[in-house]
Design a protein around this motif. Structure first.
Motif, PDB file in Angstrom:
ATOM      1  N   SER B   3       0.839  -1.192   0.000  1.00 20.41           N
ATOM      2  CA  SER B   3       0.000   0.000   0.000  1.00 20.41           C
ATOM      3  C   SER B   3       0.875   1.244   0.000  1.00 20.41           C
ATOM      4  CB  SER B   3      -0.898  -0.002   1.240  1.00 20.41           C
ATOM      5  OG  SER B   3      -1.616   1.216   1.324  1.00 20.41           O
ATOM      6  N   ARG B   4       0.329   2.338  -0.515  1.00 19.99           N
ATOM      7  CA  ARG B   4       1.011   3.625  -0.368  1.00 19.99           C
ATOM      8  C   ARG B   4       1.004   4.078   1.084  1.00 19.99           C
ATOM      9  NH1 ARG B   4      -2.366   4.542  -4.791  1.00 19.99           N
ATOM     10  NH2 ARG B   4      -3.952   5.520  -3.456  1.00 19.99           N
ATOM     11  N   SER B  28      -7.101  -2.537  -9.429  1.00 17.51           N
ATOM     12  CA  SER B  28      -7.685  -1.509  -8.580  1.00 17.51           C
ATOM     13  C   SER B  28      -9.123  -1.191  -8.969  1.00 17.51           C
ATOM     14  CB  SER B  28      -6.833  -0.246  -8.621  1.00 17.51           C
ATOM     15  OG  SER B  28      -6.875   0.310  -9.916  1.00 17.51           O
ATOM     16  N   ARG B  69      -8.206   5.379  -1.443  1.00 20.82           N
ATOM     17  CA  ARG B  69      -6.957   4.669  -1.174  1.00 20.82           C
ATOM     18  C   ARG B  69      -6.758   3.511  -2.155  1.00 20.82           C
ATOM     19  NH1 ARG B  69      -5.896   6.259   4.155  1.00 20.82           N
ATOM     20  NH2 ARG B  69      -7.716   6.738   5.416  1.00 20.82           N
ATOM     21  N   ASP B  70      -5.640   2.784  -1.969  1.00 18.50           N
ATOM     22  CA  ASP B  70      -5.389   1.596  -2.782  1.00 18.50           C
ATOM     23  C   ASP B  70      -5.783   0.314  -2.055  1.00 18.50           C
ATOM     24  OD1 ASP B  70      -3.392   1.470  -0.859  1.00 18.50           O
ATOM     25  OD2 ASP B  70      -1.721   1.773  -2.267  1.00 18.50           O
ATOM     26  N   PHE B 272     -10.806   1.578  -6.737  1.00 12.01           N
ATOM     27  CA  PHE B 272      -9.906   2.170  -5.745  1.00 12.01           C
ATOM     28  C   PHE B 272      -9.147   3.322  -6.409  1.00 12.01           C
ATOM     29  CE2 PHE B 272     -11.288  -1.688  -3.964  1.00 12.01           C
ATOM     30  CZ  PHE B 272     -11.183  -1.550  -2.597  1.00 12.01           C
ATOM     31  N   ASP B 273      -8.295   3.996  -5.640  1.00 11.97           N
ATOM     32  CA  ASP B 273      -7.550   5.148  -6.156  1.00 11.97           C
ATOM     33  C   ASP B 273      -8.498   6.170  -6.786  1.00 11.97           C
ATOM     34  OD1 ASP B 273      -5.195   3.754  -5.495  1.00 11.97           O
ATOM     35  OD2 ASP B 273      -5.222   2.718  -7.428  1.00 11.97           O
ATOM     36  N   SER B 274      -9.676   6.298  -6.224  1.00 16.55           N
ATOM     37  CA  SER B 274     -10.700   7.159  -6.816  1.00 16.55           C
ATOM     38  C   SER B 274     -11.283   8.130  -5.786  1.00 16.55           C
ATOM     39  CB  SER B 274     -11.838   6.293  -7.388  1.00 16.55           C
ATOM     40  OG  SER B 274     -11.353   5.440  -8.392  1.00 16.55           O
TER      41      SER B 274
END
Lengths: 499, 499
Positions: B3-4, B28, B69-70, B272-274
């Motif tokens: 994860s970031r 993702s 998030r991821d 995700f990442d959205s």
């Protein structure tokens, strides 16, 4: 609507079978002759069956719910007499009981709880009537006596059971805990009797007999320890969890939510007054035959029939030996629960133990009826058992026997009404909530829980956690519906279920 | 997958951003361009959003889950470093927490709990380092000190809060309980300071700051009392519920079950990442726009965005004043949670308070890593706040500051590894679990909970019951999904929802 179940008595009307309840379902069936095969049939409309049927229906399955009685709720239902709920069976709930509280929150009923106890007015004492004589004490003294007695009983490890049973949902985790299931409650009492006062021993025995509905010789010490662990290893916890918070509108006001939610999906078929005779599983198909010869088919069957009743059903292929053994042993709870309406509002703050001489040996002031009378709930069990409908004079005598006139300003209370359900003679329960004899759990818990081909067995009787409680029933219904839905979903989409 | 989120540090590698977790979802997204309108969009894949999305999907709705998030889990996730789970946020669960335990039972994970504490070997002491100096005591003495201090703090009614807050899910039921929300923790301490020893005061302050992540001046006494009531009104209950039982495999091993179950229905779309930029509700239709300009439409929206983050989203029509007020006030929890791996197995049985001088003021031995080292988890907060990634030497100093050499056989422990997540600088949380300042709940709880047209707001931040806990997140997700499903079901079949 009036159920066939339960009894009420008043001076004016005498004993009457059948009491009104909002849990009676009318019409008794919505099954049309055009129905073919269901995804799942659920036998039993207690909390376990209601949960299983509801979950399966809201998750897309076509469900048939079959029930022998004319009402929902199984061993937990409330009668409504004069707009007041008398709890015929399972009553109390607590926010620390995961499954039942999850549902209470989901149905936005968290603010519908009332406290059985009200010590704010009236006699405000504990009447303790034992072989040592009659005495009254205040409720703080009652709590101290009970806490001391139970503390000695459960302190097998110097930590009041926390070491020997650290995870109450996994009670056989330590070897020493397995050994506890070899002991009856009496065996354990004999180990510590030298350290108990006579008062403590009477308090202890009455309390644990209240829990088991059995006898000291036939109830498992392990299971009693399990209750204690679930209650946070304290007497205060036992009070909080076991006998404090109930529904303002009665259990049936809660149970009907499950039924109505399932019905609203339009995927629920149901038939009450439909006792089951036999079940046949061909491997592809389960066929259920009712006593009156109706047959229904489904991919899966969820039986929520209690342990003590399973022997009345025939299974093809026969049940495995382990399950048969458990059924032949059975559980020991023959609790007698009698509600009495007493025209004395001062008894609202009364609690009492009359042990061992009275057939009702543990009782509390449980409410105030619309007429302003005190509602007393009293308990007996297999020890000194009675069938409360057989001889009402005896039952009235047992109620009056809870109160020694000298402890109540010379009064022997009048009884305006009795309400009860004889669980022992109920063919669909053959006893009250599950309480095991020594060895049943250690030897047969897994067998009771296991499925048999396409038939799943779900019941609070073999729940982990709040076994014997409404919570355990809901947990088991959830478990079974989850298993069936994920299995059918995977089959039909060609996938394996995700873990 | 890595994860970031989160940070780890070792001597060899230095500080690194991003840690591995089984909660990272790959790919993702599964959204295809062909998708049109969903039944419901859920913003946020913490436990609340996961529950809402899962329930809606298994109950037949087409769901889109959007997450900035991821990974899943929100403020509760575990990193897996060397096959050992470090809990980056929410950690502990208990069978008395209804919603989380219902899920643990449903996923058959009841036997996957381990105890954070292990006092069976090693130093087996509590290190208490305050303005009065350093001292060690055994854990029984620690418990006595804490129980005494907390008892004085919460005993506002002679019943340790049982009278003033009898139903912990309905904390404003009594008028006197409403008044408690006018007090900060410091206000309450000032009321009782004459009765506290210096040791008790330091123990009390460190414990409640651990709970709030705030400061004594900014944390509500009412909410602290609410925690106490949820924990059964005892310090033992606080230990049991708040800091004892965790997942052997980490929180993400639990959260992934929700995600996988939803996915298996084939009705879950996700991205995700959205991160979300704006939400527009036309009355017939809700449109969600992401920061990168993607637009999605649905009949209903469930926002699980935390209170402190809601100001980052724009709503059309604008949110009502009550909700805006709550958002502008925000909550006060800026907890700093730091994991340290220490090559000293004897510290496994260590607990410590270093207050008020150390930036990490409360810590316990929380496990043994595969390398045989002790895993210490340490807490700081808004009081004496630090950003642990900013200056690793300071963070290492705060960890070493937990241990006075003279209390540990002259040793100042070596630190082999640090792992943490800076929740204060996380744009999707802006703080840790919810903890309110005085007045926020009394004035704005209903506003936080209320819907806005077709947008429902669900988050543990405004749960009743286990507010701020994983349990509350699941309860809120369940509440929102239930409301949406029954509403759409009723609309589409032309019926009113059954109550």
């Amino acid at each position: 609507m009036t159920s066939r179940d339960g009894y009420s008595w008043t001076k004016a009307s005498g004993l009457k079978q059948g009491v009104p309840s909002i849990g009676v379902i009318s019409p008794s069936t919505n099954v049309s002759s055009a129905e073919s095969k269901y995804d799942v049939i659920v036998i039993g409309a207690g909390y376990c069956g209601l949960t299983a049927a509801r979950n399966a229906a809201i998750e897309g399955l076509r469900v048939l719910l079959l029930e022998g009685r004319d009402r929902i709720g199984g061993r937990s239902w409330s009668s409504n007499i004069g707009d007041y709920p008398f709890e015929m069976g399972g009553t109390w709930v607590h926010w620390g009981q995961a499954n039942v509280w999850r549902e209470i929150a989901r149905y936005q009923m968290t603010n519908e709880l009332v406290n059985s106890f009200d010590f704010s007015k009236g006699v405000n004492h504990f009447e303790f009537d034992t072989a040592q004589g009659d005495a009254t004490m205040n409720h703080e003294q009652e709590d101290e006596l009970m806490a001391s007695a139970l503390g000695k009983f459960f302190n097998v490890d110097g930590s009041f059971g926390r070491k020997i049973m650290p995870l109450p949902h996994d009670t056989f985790k330590t070897e020493k805990a397995v050994d506890l299931d070899k002991l009856s409650a009496l065996d354990r009492i004999n180990q510590i009797s030298h350290s108990l006062t006579l008062d403590e021993r009477a308090a202890l025995e009455s309390f644990i007999l209240l829990c088991s509905g059995g006898t000291l010789e036939t109830m498992s010490f392990h299971e009693m320890m399990h209750w204690w662990a679930m209650c946070g290893y304290t007497y205060q916890g036992c009070l909080d969890y076991l006998i404090t918070w109930k529904f303002r509108g009665g259990q049936s006001s809660f149970a009907i939510k499950f039924f109505n939610e399932a019905l609203a999906t339009k995927r629920l078929s149901y038939a009450f007054d439909s006792p089951i005779k036999s079940v046949k599983d061909t491997g592809n198909n389960v066929t259920v035959t009712t006593r009156d010869g109706q047959q229904y088919q489904a991919d899966r069957l969820i039986s929520t029939v209690p342990l003590n009743v399973l022997e009345a059903l025939s299974f093809d292929p026969p049940l495995p030996i382990g399950k048969q053994s458990a059924i032949s042993i059975g559980h020991v709870n023959q609790c007698v629960k009698v509600h009495a309406e007493i025209p004395d509002k001062d008894l609202r703050s009364w609690t009492g133990v009359t042990y061992p001489h009275n057939k009702l040996f543990y009782a509390i002031g449980d409410g105030t009826t619309p007429a302003g009378n005190t509602h007393i709930v009293a308990f007996g069990g297999k020890f000194n058992h009675m069938n409360a409908e057989e001889n009402v004079e005896d039952t009235l005598g047992a109620v009056k026997g809870l109160f020694a006139p000298e402890n109540n300003n010379g009064r022997s209370p009048d009884v305006a009404r009795l309400v009860f359900h004889n669980w022992s003679r109920d063919e669909f329960s053959k006893g009250a909530w599950f309480f095991p004899p020594p060895g049943l759990l250690a030897n047969h818990l897994e067998a009771m829980r296991s499925r048999h081909g396409n038939i799943l067995f779900a019941n609070s009787d073999w729940a982990v956690g709040w076994r014997s409680f409404i919570d355990g029933a809901i947990q088991e219904g959830c478990r079974a519906a989850f298993e069936v839905r994920t299995e059918l979903q995977a089959q039909r989409s060609g996938d394996m279920p995700h873990s």
